[in-house]
Design a protein around this motif. Structure first.
Motif, PDB file in Angstrom:
ATOM      1  N   ALA A   3     -42.904   1.425  14.105  1.00 20.34           N
ATOM      2  CA  ALA A   3     -43.938   1.258  15.122  1.00 20.34           C
ATOM      3  C   ALA A   3     -44.064   2.558  15.899  1.00 20.34           C
ATOM      4  O   ALA A   3     -43.085   3.280  16.114  1.00 20.34           O
ATOM      5  N   PHE A   4     -45.296   2.841  16.325  1.00 18.63           N
ATOM      6  CA  PHE A   4     -45.556   3.999  17.176  1.00 18.63           C
ATOM      7  C   PHE A   4     -45.334   3.596  18.629  1.00 18.63           C
ATOM      8  O   PHE A   4     -45.881   2.585  19.086  1.00 18.63           O
ATOM      9  N   VAL A   5     -44.560   4.402  19.364  1.00 20.80           N
ATOM     10  CA  VAL A   5     -44.184   4.064  20.741  1.00 20.80           C
ATOM     11  C   VAL A   5     -44.456   5.256  21.649  1.00 20.80           C
ATOM     12  O   VAL A   5     -44.011   6.378  21.373  1.00 20.80           O
ATOM     13  N   LEU A   6     -45.198   5.010  22.733  1.00 25.38           N
ATOM     14  CA  LEU A   6     -45.355   5.999  23.792  1.00 25.38           C
ATOM     15  C   LEU A   6     -44.245   5.775  24.815  1.00 25.38           C
ATOM     16  O   LEU A   6     -44.101   4.680  25.360  1.00 25.38           O
ATOM     17  N   THR A   7     -43.446   6.798  25.064  1.00 29.61           N
ATOM     18  CA  THR A   7     -42.295   6.642  25.946  1.00 29.61           C
ATOM     19  C   THR A   7     -42.536   7.200  27.348  1.00 29.61           C
ATOM     20  O   THR A   7     -41.823   6.861  28.288  1.00 29.61           O
ATOM     21  N   ALA A   8     -43.531   8.056  27.489  1.00 26.53           N
ATOM     22  CA  ALA A   8     -43.901   8.669  28.780  1.00 26.53           C
ATOM     23  C   ALA A   8     -45.195   9.427  28.521  1.00 26.53           C
ATOM     24  O   ALA A   8     -45.597   9.602  27.362  1.00 26.53           O
ATOM     25  N   PRO A   9     -45.872   9.890  29.565  1.00 26.21           N
ATOM     26  CA  PRO A   9     -47.075  10.690  29.312  1.00 26.21           C
ATOM     27  C   PRO A   9     -46.784  11.871  28.390  1.00 26.21           C
ATOM     28  O   PRO A   9     -45.885  12.687  28.656  1.00 26.21           O
ATOM     29  N   GLY A  10     -47.496  11.941  27.283  1.00 26.63           N
ATOM     30  CA  GLY A  10     -47.325  13.029  26.334  1.00 26.63           C
ATOM     31  C   GLY A  10     -46.109  12.929  25.445  1.00 26.63           C
ATOM     32  O   GLY A  10     -45.872  13.810  24.616  1.00 26.63           O
ATOM     33  N   ALA A  11     -45.311  11.870  25.592  1.00 27.07           N
ATOM     34  CA  ALA A  11     -44.081  11.720  24.809  1.00 27.07           C
ATOM     35  C   ALA A  11     -44.181  10.487  23.921  1.00 27.07           C
ATOM     36  O   ALA A  11     -44.589   9.421  24.373  1.00 27.07           O
ATOM     37  N   TYR A  12     -43.774  10.625  22.679  1.00 29.78           N
ATOM     38  CA  TYR A  12     -43.921   9.524  21.720  1.00 29.78           C
ATOM     39  C   TYR A  12     -42.911   9.666  20.600  1.00 29.78           C
ATOM     40  O   TYR A  12     -42.317  10.740  20.397  1.00 29.78           O
ATOM     41  N   GLU A  13     -42.738   8.591  19.852  1.00 31.35           N
ATOM     42  CA  GLU A  13     -41.928   8.617  18.633  1.00 31.35           C
ATOM     43  C   GLU A  13     -42.316   7.436  17.761  1.00 31.35           C
ATOM     44  O   GLU A  13     -42.878   6.446  18.241  1.00 31.35           O
ATOM     45  N   VAL A  14     -42.045   7.578  16.488  1.00 36.83           N
ATOM     46  CA  VAL A  14     -42.184   6.456  15.560  1.00 36.83           C
ATOM     47  C   VAL A  14     -40.793   5.886  15.357  1.00 36.83           C
ATOM     48  O   VAL A  14     -39.892   6.566  14.857  1.00 36.83           O
ATOM     49  N   ARG A  15     -40.614   4.636  15.795  1.00 37.20           N
ATOM     50  CA  ARG A  15     -39.284   4.025  15.828  1.00 37.20           C
ATOM     51  C   ARG A  15     -39.153   2.913  14.788  1.00 37.20           C
ATOM     52  O   ARG A  15     -40.132   2.276  14.414  1.00 37.20           O
ATOM     53  N   GLU A  16     -37.917   2.679  14.400  1.00 34.58           N
ATOM     54  CA  GLU A  16     -37.573   1.438  13.715  1.00 34.58           C
ATOM     55  C   GLU A  16     -37.311   0.398  14.798  1.00 34.58           C
ATOM     56  O   GLU A  16     -36.458   0.596  15.662  1.00 34.58           O
ATOM     57  N   VAL A  17     -38.076  -0.683  14.790  1.00 31.04           N
ATOM     58  CA  VAL A  17     -37.938  -1.741  15.790  1.00 31.04           C
ATOM     59  C   VAL A  17     -37.775  -3.071  15.074  1.00 31.04           C
ATOM     60  O   VAL A  17     -38.116  -3.198  13.887  1.00 31.04           O
ATOM     61  N   PRO A  18     -37.254  -4.084  15.752  1.00 34.71           N
ATOM     62  CA  PRO A  18     -37.127  -5.395  15.098  1.00 34.71           C
ATOM     63  C   PRO A  18     -38.491  -5.929  14.668  1.00 34.71           C
ATOM     64  O   PRO A  18     -39.480  -5.818  15.407  1.00 34.71           O
ATOM     65  N   ALA A  19     -38.547  -6.487  13.481  1.00 30.69           N
ATOM     66  CA  ALA A  19     -39.792  -7.087  13.010  1.00 30.69           C
ATOM     67  C   ALA A  19     -40.134  -8.282  13.891  1.00 30.69           C
ATOM     68  O   ALA A  19     -39.243  -9.007  14.356  1.00 30.69           O
ATOM     69  N   PRO A  20     -41.408  -8.519  14.157  1.00 34.99           N
ATOM     70  CA  PRO A  20     -41.781  -9.650  15.020  1.00 34.99           C
ATOM     71  C   PRO A  20     -41.510 -10.983  14.343  1.00 34.99           C
ATOM     72  O   PRO A  20     -41.518 -11.100  13.109  1.00 34.99           O
ATOM     73  N   TYR A  58     -44.334   2.210  30.684  1.00 36.45           N
ATOM     74  CA  TYR A  58     -43.703   2.748  29.486  1.00 36.45           C
ATOM     75  C   TYR A  58     -42.350   2.076  29.267  1.00 36.45           C
ATOM     76  O   TYR A  58     -41.695   1.685  30.235  1.00 36.45           O
ATOM     77  N   PRO A  59     -41.932   1.940  28.024  1.00 38.21           N
ATOM     78  CA  PRO A  59     -42.602   2.338  26.782  1.00 38.21           C
ATOM     79  C   PRO A  59     -43.768   1.406  26.442  1.00 38.21           C
ATOM     80  O   PRO A  59     -43.729   0.215  26.740  1.00 38.21           O
ATOM     81  N   VAL A  60     -44.810   1.970  25.824  1.00 42.03           N
ATOM     82  CA  VAL A  60     -45.993   1.231  25.408  1.00 42.03           C
ATOM     83  C   VAL A  60     -46.131   1.323  23.895  1.00 42.03           C
ATOM     84  O   VAL A  60     -46.014   2.412  23.331  1.00 42.03           O
ATOM     85  N   ARG A  61     -46.381   0.184  23.273  1.00 41.27           N
ATOM     86  CA  ARG A  61     -46.704   0.170  21.840  1.00 41.27           C
ATOM     87  C   ARG A  61     -48.194  -0.154  21.720  1.00 41.27           C
ATOM     88  O   ARG A  61     -48.589  -1.314  21.790  1.00 41.27           O
ATOM     89  N   PRO A  62     -49.036   0.871  21.587  1.00 36.53           N
ATOM     90  CA  PRO A  62     -50.481   0.669  21.669  1.00 36.53           C
ATOM     91  C   PRO A  62     -51.085   0.154  20.371  1.00 36.53           C
ATOM     92  O   PRO A  62     -50.403  -0.033  19.358  1.00 36.53           O
ATOM     93  N   GLY A  63     -52.411  -0.050  20.421  1.00 35.60           N
ATOM     94  CA  GLY A  63     -53.172  -0.465  19.250  1.00 35.60           C
ATOM     95  C   GLY A  63     -53.772  -1.841  19.433  1.00 35.60           C
ATOM     96  O   GLY A  63     -53.050  -2.841  19.395  1.00 35.60           O
ATOM     97  N   HIS A  64     -55.103  -1.913  19.636  1.00 38.13           N
ATOM     98  CA  HIS A  64     -55.738  -3.214  19.844  1.00 38.13           C
ATOM     99  C   HIS A  64     -56.961  -3.426  18.947  1.00 38.13           C
ATOM    100  O   HIS A  64     -57.595  -4.472  19.020  1.00 38.13           O
TER     101      HIS A  64
END
Length: 344
Positions: A3-20, A58-64
């Motif tokens: 999942a793509f995660v915004l952690t702060a303004p201008g900061a982000y990472e693609v993380r392994e997160v638990p599946a929903p 933050y953190p925000v996982r965007p996409g709508h």
């Protein structure tokens, strides 16, 4: 899952997160396509109003803006949803308040918004969990690309309808971005003479390529009567300018949002007998948008300039255009694809 995660303004990472997991009343969707929206860019910059109002943090996982296939259903959900191709409403009301009970969940005070408000994870991920009540089935003629354009299309359809188009009327759309172009496509499908006003040569040329012959800058705009004016920009001065441009007894529709308050002279509004309408959400327009895409009345595919992987979302949010992007304004994401290797 990734999942793509915004952690702060201008900061982000693609993380392994638990599946929903599909909770009671929910489904899990494998995301096939998701759109990158101006709202996501506001989260990236830290300018998003909800961050300052306490509705998001933050953190925000965007996409709508998304489309996918249902792969799991929770307790209380009809199993017929399994395997179906769907998109979903962004606005998730509480279901109990006066607004929700009147079918206006998109303005529920306690609403969450997928990928935006209330810590509800978004669709820039391989999978997404949402309430089954928010789902809208997609027919075979509406593929994943079109499906991920239903949400912005629903906003645009509502704005076009608010202009109350009639064959032979003349409408002006301010801002040839994704929403403005979608509004123009819906207005044209309703038989209106559509004019577009923009600022860059590239956006104006793209609008002409879509078959819109009446394309202008603010300085070159002709002195014509406009029965409706739709402001789909973030320019603080344009709502007032739109009111100046619209014909007496016409319609002024605001779907864009400026970073600071816009000022409209209500004396002009009253003396011109203008109806002003604000449009917040796609919710009431989703089914009609799906039908318009399915029967070909509106084809927004040319608006998609490129489809990128999750690892390429950060640069897109920072304003970079993919090297292979076409001229359209919209970038899509395929969460299960891999980023292209760097050029040798």
């Amino acid at each position: 899952m990734r999942a793509f995660v915004l952690t702060a303004p201008g900061a982000y990472e693609v993380r392994e997160v638990p599946a929903p997991v599909a909770r009671h009343g929910e489904v899990v969707v494998d995301v096939e396509r998701a759109g990158v929206c101006g709202t996501d860019m506001e989260f990236f910059t830290g300018e998003m109003a909800y961050l300052h109002q306490g509705h998001s943090s933050y953190p925000v996982r965007p996409g709508h803006e998304w489309a996918g296939r249902v792969t799991a259903v929770g307790e209380g959900v009809d199993r017929d949803w399994l395997g179906r191709r769907v998109m979903g409403d962004t606005m998730l009301g509480c279901g109990n308040c006066r607004r929700c009970l009147r079918g206006r969940q998109h303005v529920c005070e306690k609403r969450s918004e997928v990928g935006i408000r209330g810590a509800r994870p978004g669709a820039l991920a391989e999978q997404l969990a949402v309430p089954a009540s928010s789902l809208h089935a997609l027919p075979d003629s509406v593929d994943a690309v079109l499906g991920a354009l239903v949400e912005p299309g629903g906003n645009a359809l509502r704005a076009a309808r608010a202009a109350m188009p009639r064959p032979g009327d003349r409408a002006l759309v301010l801002g040839p971005g994704t929403i403005g172009l979608l509004v123009a496509l819906f207005l044209r499908a309703a038989g209106e003479e559509v004019h577009l006003m923009g600022t860059t040569d590239e956006s104006l040329a793209f609008a002409r390529g879509l078959g819109f012959d009446h394309v202008w800058t603010e300085d070159s705009l002709p002195d014509l009567p406009f029965d409706a004016v739709v402001d789909a920009t973030n320019a603080v001065h344009l709502p007032a300018r739109a009111l100046e441009l619209v014909e007496p007894a016409g319609r002024l529709v605001c779907i864009g949002l400026a970073a600071t308050p816009s000022r409209v002279d209500t004396r002009t509004l009253v003396l011109k007998d203008v109806t002003a309408v604000g449009v917040l959400s796609a919710s009431p327009g989703l089914d009609a948008t799906i039908r318009a895409y399915a029967d070909g009345r509106v084809d927004p595919r040319p608006l998609v300039a490129a489809t990128v992987a999750l690892d390429e979302v950060g640069p897109v949010l920072s304003g970079e255009r993919p090297a292979t992007a076409g001229p359209g304004p919209k970038i899509h994401v395929d969460p299960r694809s891999s980023a292209a290797p760097p050029a040798a």
